[in-house]
Motif scaffolding. Structure first.
Motif, short mmCIF file in Angstrom:
data_model
loop_
_atom_site.label_atom_id
_atom_site.label_comp_id
_atom_site.label_asym_id
_atom_site.label_seq_id
_atom_site.Cartn_x
_atom_site.Cartn_y
_atom_site.Cartn_z
N GLY A 99 0.81 -1.22 0.00
CA GLY A 99 0.00 0.00 0.00
C GLY A 99 0.84 1.26 0.00
O GLY A 99 1.88 1.33 -0.63
N HIS A 100 0.33 2.26 0.71
CA HIS A 100 0.95 3.58 0.78
C HIS A 100 1.48 3.81 2.19
O HIS A 100 0.71 3.77 3.15
N LEU A 101 2.78 4.09 2.31
CA LEU A 101 3.37 4.35 3.61
C LEU A 101 3.66 5.84 3.70
O LEU A 101 4.58 6.35 3.06
N GLU A 102 2.82 6.54 4.47
CA GLU A 102 2.98 7.98 4.66
C GLU A 102 3.05 8.27 6.14
O GLU A 102 2.12 7.93 6.88
N TRP A 103 4.11 8.89 6.59
CA TRP A 103 4.29 9.39 7.93
C TRP A 103 4.36 8.31 9.00
O TRP A 103 5.29 8.28 9.77
N ASP A 104 3.37 7.46 9.09
CA ASP A 104 3.26 6.54 10.21
C ASP A 104 3.97 5.21 9.90
O ASP A 104 3.44 4.37 9.19
N THR A 105 5.14 5.05 10.48
CA THR A 105 5.89 3.80 10.29
C THR A 105 5.84 2.95 11.56
O THR A 105 6.63 2.02 11.70
N SER A 106 4.92 3.24 12.46
CA SER A 106 4.90 2.54 13.75
C SER A 106 4.72 1.04 13.59
O SER A 106 5.31 0.27 14.35
N GLY A 107 3.92 0.59 12.62
CA GLY A 107 3.75 -0.85 12.40
C GLY A 107 5.05 -1.51 11.99
O GLY A 107 5.39 -2.60 12.46
N LEU A 108 5.80 -0.85 11.11
CA LEU A 108 7.10 -1.38 10.68
C LEU A 108 8.09 -1.36 11.83
O LEU A 108 8.81 -2.34 12.06
N VAL A 109 8.14 -0.27 12.57
CA VAL A 109 9.07 -0.16 13.70
C VAL A 109 8.80 -1.27 14.70
O VAL A 109 9.72 -1.92 15.20
N GLU A 110 7.54 -1.50 14.99
CA GLU A 110 7.16 -2.55 15.94
C GLU A 110 7.66 -3.92 15.48
O GLU A 110 8.21 -4.69 16.27
N GLN A 111 7.52 -4.22 14.21
CA GLN A 111 7.97 -5.50 13.68
C GLN A 111 9.49 -5.61 13.64
O GLN A 111 10.05 -6.68 13.85
N LEU A 112 10.17 -4.52 13.36
CA LEU A 112 11.63 -4.52 13.32
C LEU A 112 12.25 -4.68 14.70
O LEU A 112 13.39 -5.11 14.83
N ARG A 113 11.51 -4.35 15.74
CA ARG A 113 12.03 -4.47 17.12
C ARG A 113 12.18 -5.92 17.56
O ARG A 113 12.90 -6.20 18.50
N GLU A 114 11.45 -6.82 16.92
CA GLU A 114 11.57 -8.24 17.26
C GLU A 114 12.76 -8.80 16.50
O GLU A 114 12.69 -9.01 15.30
N PRO A 115 13.88 -9.05 17.18
CA PRO A 115 15.10 -9.44 16.48
C PRO A 115 15.02 -10.85 15.89
O PRO A 115 14.36 -11.73 16.41
N ALA A 116 15.70 -11.00 14.77
CA ALA A 116 15.90 -12.29 14.11
C ALA A 116 17.29 -12.23 13.48
O ALA A 116 17.77 -11.15 13.14
N PRO A 117 17.97 -13.36 13.32
CA PRO A 117 19.29 -13.34 12.68
C PRO A 117 19.25 -12.69 11.30
O PRO A 117 20.15 -11.96 10.92
N VAL A 118 18.18 -12.94 10.55
CA VAL A 118 18.00 -12.32 9.24
C VAL A 118 16.58 -11.75 9.19
O VAL A 118 15.61 -12.45 9.50
N THR A 119 16.48 -10.49 8.81
CA THR A 119 15.18 -9.86 8.62
C THR A 119 15.08 -9.41 7.18
O THR A 119 15.93 -8.65 6.70
#
Length: 113
Positions: free
Chosen positions: A35-55
């Motif tokens: 979709g369209h990512l404008e201003w609010d990246t909170s969903g992405l930030v939340e997912q990136l906070r969960e560490p994995a060896p490869v993301t």
């Protein structure tokens, strides 16, 4: 007459916000944006906070993004490298998203598949 102040840079978009999903298989997390990512990246930030060896961040379904995406990814890349993990961006990129990376000179900072 409406004399209320307008936010000159506020998007007047009626587009749906980006959809962010995450799947995990073994040591690899895949975060998919659509979709369209404008201003609010909170969903992405939340997912990136969960560490994995490869993301893997799959950008192939993203049709529009602004500098907030780039800022989030640059921050994540620094964190991941510091922790000895890997961040990979997956395409193909839509032209407007590719242009964001090209105009800012950051395309070479990331690993793309």
């Amino acid at each position: 007459m409406d004399n209320s102040p307008r936010r000159p840079h506020a998007p007047e978009s009626t587009e749906e916000p980006a959809i962010v999903t995450r799947t995990q298989r073994g040591g690899t997390a895949t975060i998919t944006l659509a979709g369209h990512l404008e201003w609010d990246t909170s969903g992405l930030v939340e997912q990136l906070r969960e560490p994995a060896p490869v993301t893997i961040v799959d950008l192939s379904g993203l049709v529009w993004a602004d500098s907030s995406l780039l800022s989030t990814l640059l921050h994540a890349q620094r964190e991941v490298r510091r922790e000895g993990r890997r961040l990979v961006l997956r395409g193909p990129l839509q032209p407007v998203v590719r242009r964001l990376f090209e105009l800012t000179g950051t395309i070479s900072y990331f690993t793309f598949t």
